[in-house]
Write a protein that holds these residues in place. Structure first.
Motif, mmCIF file in Angstrom:
data_model
loop_
_atom_site.group_PDB
_atom_site.id
_atom_site.type_symbol
_atom_site.label_atom_id
_atom_site.label_comp_id
_atom_site.label_asym_id
_atom_site.label_seq_id
_atom_site.Cartn_x
_atom_site.Cartn_y
_atom_site.Cartn_z
ATOM 1 N N SER A 56 0.825 -1.198 0.000
ATOM 2 C CA SER A 56 0.000 0.000 0.000
ATOM 3 C C SER A 56 0.858 1.247 0.000
ATOM 4 O O SER A 56 2.035 1.216 0.361
ATOM 5 C CB SER A 56 -0.926 0.007 1.215
ATOM 6 N N GLN A 57 0.221 2.341 -0.428
ATOM 7 C CA GLN A 57 0.856 3.656 -0.403
ATOM 8 C C GLN A 57 -0.180 4.648 0.077
ATOM 9 O O GLN A 57 -1.312 4.660 -0.428
ATOM 10 C CB GLN A 57 1.334 4.037 -1.799
ATOM 11 N N ARG A 58 0.186 5.467 1.027
ATOM 12 C CA ARG A 58 -0.723 6.480 1.549
ATOM 13 C C ARG A 58 -0.703 7.713 0.662
ATOM 14 O O ARG A 58 0.188 7.902 -0.149
ATOM 15 C CB ARG A 58 -0.324 6.867 2.959
ATOM 16 N N GLY A 59 -1.689 8.544 0.859
ATOM 17 C CA GLY A 59 -1.721 9.826 0.166
ATOM 18 C C GLY A 59 -2.754 9.861 -0.935
ATOM 19 O O GLY A 59 -3.423 8.875 -1.234
ATOM 20 N N CYS A 60 -2.867 11.050 -1.568
ATOM 21 C CA CYS A 60 -3.898 11.225 -2.594
ATOM 22 C C CYS A 60 -3.639 10.360 -3.827
ATOM 23 O O CYS A 60 -4.560 10.031 -4.563
ATOM 24 C CB CYS A 60 -4.049 12.700 -2.972
ATOM 25 N N GLY A 63 -3.037 3.950 -2.587
ATOM 26 C CA GLY A 63 -3.940 2.837 -2.781
ATOM 27 C C GLY A 63 -3.187 1.534 -2.605
ATOM 28 O O GLY A 63 -2.158 1.481 -1.929
ATOM 29 N N TYR A 64 -3.695 0.494 -3.233
ATOM 30 C CA TYR A 64 -3.109 -0.844 -3.093
ATOM 31 C C TYR A 64 -2.649 -1.366 -4.440
ATOM 32 O O TYR A 64 -3.280 -1.129 -5.470
ATOM 33 C CB TYR A 64 -4.148 -1.821 -2.517
ATOM 34 N N TRP A 65 -1.539 -2.087 -4.409
ATOM 35 C CA TRP A 65 -1.030 -2.843 -5.537
ATOM 36 C C TRP A 65 -0.925 -4.298 -5.102
ATOM 37 O O TRP A 65 -0.771 -4.584 -3.921
ATOM 38 C CB TRP A 65 0.395 -2.418 -5.911
ATOM 39 N N ILE A 66 -0.952 -5.175 -6.066
ATOM 40 C CA ILE A 66 -0.700 -6.581 -5.743
ATOM 41 C C ILE A 66 0.766 -6.691 -5.322
ATOM 42 O O ILE A 66 1.627 -6.026 -5.896
ATOM 43 C CB ILE A 66 -1.098 -7.494 -6.922
#
Length: 163
Positions: A56-60, A63-66
């Motif tokens: 995951s990555q926070r911020g605008c 989101g999520y990646w596999i």
């Protein structure tokens, strides 16, 4: 055999991520696309992240990646990541069961059921499911894919029943 909602949602979320891997997807977007309760999906993602199946990555722009190559992630691995043991009977592993008397062969049946399910789910990958979903659902009713016909990656492993 019962498949938990958590395992079902986890597989569906990973298939959604595998189908659109060019950008991160939000939990809200996946929940909406797959008709999964958002709050429940957030807890599923926590387990998937701990197992290394998503990142995951926070911020605008977040989101999520596999988390790994979807061709290397089996449905059985996903189920184990979110539910723990693959198959249990009243909390016990089938290989630890011993029954007395006339039922002494019953644990063998439970072990065979586990082996058959593990075989099918262990060889079915997230990449295969994403590719089949992207190919469309021609001829399927209600938009549900028919996965048991010729050429399907899911094979009939039901035991032969004598007539």
């Amino acid at each position: 055999m019962q498949i938990s909602a958590k395992a079902d949602y986890a597989v569906r979320a990973l298939v959604e991520l595998a189908a659109d891997s060019a950008r991160p997807l939000t939990c809200e977007g996946i929940a909406s696309a797959q008709d999964i309760p958002f709050r429940f999906l957030k807890s599923v993602f926590r387990d998937l992240r701990q197992a290394g199946l998503v990142r995951s990555q926070r911020g605008c722009e977040g989101g999520y990646w596999i988390g790994r190559d979807p061709a290397a992630i089996s449905v059985a691995e996903v189920m184990t990541a979110v539910d723990g043991e693959f198959l249990t009977l009243r909390g016990a592993r089938p290989d630890s069961l011993v029954y007395p008397g006339a039922a002494r062969r019953l644990p063998d049946l439970w072990r065979a059921v586990e082996a058959a399910a593990q075989s099918v789910l262990g060889r079915t990958t997230i990449a295969e499911l994403a590719a089949e979903g992207a190919a469309g659902t021609e001829g399927a009713e209600d938009g549900a894919s028919q996965r048991t016909g010729p050429g399907s990656s899911v094979r009939d492993v039901s035991p032969a029943v004598p007539a």
